[in-house]
Design a protein around this motif. Structure first.
Motif, PDB file in Angstrom:
ATOM      1  N   VAL A   1      89.341  38.819  -5.080  1.00 48.03           N
ATOM      2  CA  VAL A   1      90.119  38.562  -3.850  1.00 48.03           C
ATOM      3  C   VAL A   1      89.581  39.370  -2.687  1.00 48.03           C
ATOM      4  O   VAL A   1      89.413  38.877  -1.565  1.00 48.03           O
ATOM      5  CB  VAL A   1      91.607  38.874  -4.105  1.00 48.03           C
ATOM      6  N   LEU A   2      89.270  40.639  -2.944  1.00 46.41           N
ATOM      7  CA  LEU A   2      88.713  41.487  -1.892  1.00 46.41           C
ATOM      8  C   LEU A   2      87.374  40.942  -1.419  1.00 46.41           C
ATOM      9  O   LEU A   2      87.060  40.948  -0.219  1.00 46.41           O
ATOM     10  CB  LEU A   2      88.560  42.920  -2.399  1.00 46.41           C
TER      11      LEU A   2
ATOM     12  N   LEU B   1      86.386  37.874  -1.469  1.00 45.96           N
ATOM     13  CA  LEU B   1      86.548  36.628  -0.722  1.00 45.96           C
ATOM     14  C   LEU B   1      87.084  36.859   0.697  1.00 45.96           C
ATOM     15  O   LEU B   1      86.647  36.219   1.663  1.00 45.96           O
ATOM     16  CB  LEU B   1      87.508  35.694  -1.481  1.00 45.96           C
ATOM     17  N   PHE B   2      88.060  37.747   0.828  1.00 46.63           N
ATOM     18  CA  PHE B   2      88.753  37.893   2.105  1.00 46.63           C
ATOM     19  C   PHE B   2      88.222  39.041   2.962  1.00 46.63           C
ATOM     20  O   PHE B   2      88.509  39.103   4.164  1.00 46.63           O
ATOM     21  CB  PHE B   2      90.252  38.077   1.870  1.00 46.63           C
ATOM     22  N   LEU B   3      87.512  39.981   2.389  1.00 46.88           N
ATOM     23  CA  LEU B   3      86.999  41.114   3.168  1.00 46.88           C
ATOM     24  C   LEU B   3      85.482  41.090   3.293  1.00 46.88           C
ATOM     25  O   LEU B   3      84.876  42.074   3.666  1.00 46.88           O
ATOM     26  CB  LEU B   3      87.457  42.439   2.506  1.00 46.88           C
ATOM     27  N   ASP B   4      84.895  39.940   2.986  1.00 47.92           N
ATOM     28  CA  ASP B   4      83.455  39.760   3.113  1.00 47.92           C
ATOM     29  C   ASP B   4      82.694  40.792   2.268  1.00 47.92           C
ATOM     30  O   ASP B   4      81.817  41.491   2.810  1.00 47.92           O
ATOM     31  CB  ASP B   4      83.031  39.865   4.594  1.00 47.92           C
TER      32      ASP B   4
END
Length: 208
Positions: A202-203, A205-208
């Motif tokens: 998740v990190l 995916l969402f935090l590049d």
């Protein structure tokens, strides 16, 4: 279990209980499957007549000789000492030489002279079976902050050593509560690892 009588199994169970209670971390064991023991004194009427005794005299002699008396407490500053006179017999052999009466010629009549004394079990419910075999069961518990995993390991190790050293009698593990604990730990570890990986994804995916 084993091809021996219930008394012999109970004797083994008592020995095993003492051994396991000497293991660090094990403090509570419940033994079941053997009714409470009692002493039977069967007085012979013919022997009473031969010695000129009555049943009441025999009963009084047993009662007077088989005592556990508390004599009070002695206070010694920081410590208190309980005084107890213990002449109580717990097995048939402890009662056989109770003196029932002295004879005029200086001799004595013992309880074994007028009665048959034997150890036996009370005829009550509570017997335990493994299959069709009458058994004695020992439940080893982990209390308070004791570790069920180390207690189980010590108990299983003891069972293996006992079985290797004895013929005709054996220890069989019928339930191991530590297996559930180990399964729960494995599940928590697996879920924790899966959750950690999921968080990383998740990190990523969402935090590049």
């Amino acid at each position: 279990t084993g091809a021996i009588n219930l008394q012999a199994k109970k004797d083994y169970a008592d020995e095993i209980e003492k051994d396991l209670l000497n293991v660090k971390g094990i403090s509570d064991i419940i033994v079941s499957g053997a009714p409470k023991q009692e002493i039977e004194i069967s007085v012979s009427e013919s022997q009473l007549q031969a010695y000129g005794l009555t049943f009441g005299q025999v009963a009084s002699a047993v009662q007077a000789a088989n005592l556990e008396t508390f004599g009070g407490e002695i206070k010694t500053g920081s410590r208190n000492i309980n005084v107890k006179a213990n002449d109580k017999g717990y097995f048939a052999k402890d009662l056989r030489n109770i003196i029932v009466r002295a004879t005029p010629d200086g001799g004595v009549i013992y309880l074994k002279d007028v009665a048959e004394i034997k150890d036996q079990f009370k005829d009550v419910a509570g017997k335990r079976y493994l299959g069709q075999e009458e058994t004695i069961v020992l439940n080893v518990f982990a209390m308070g902050d004791e570790n069920i995993l180390t207690n189980a390991e010590a108990t299983l190790s003891y069972a293996d050593k006992f079985n290797a050293a004895h013929d005709g009698v054996s220890l069989t593990v019928v339930e191991d509560g530590s297996e559930t604990v180990q399964e729960n730990i494995a599940t928590m570890t697996s879920n924790g690892f899966a959750g950690f990986v999921l968080v990383l994804l998740v990190l990523a995916l969402f935090l590049d």
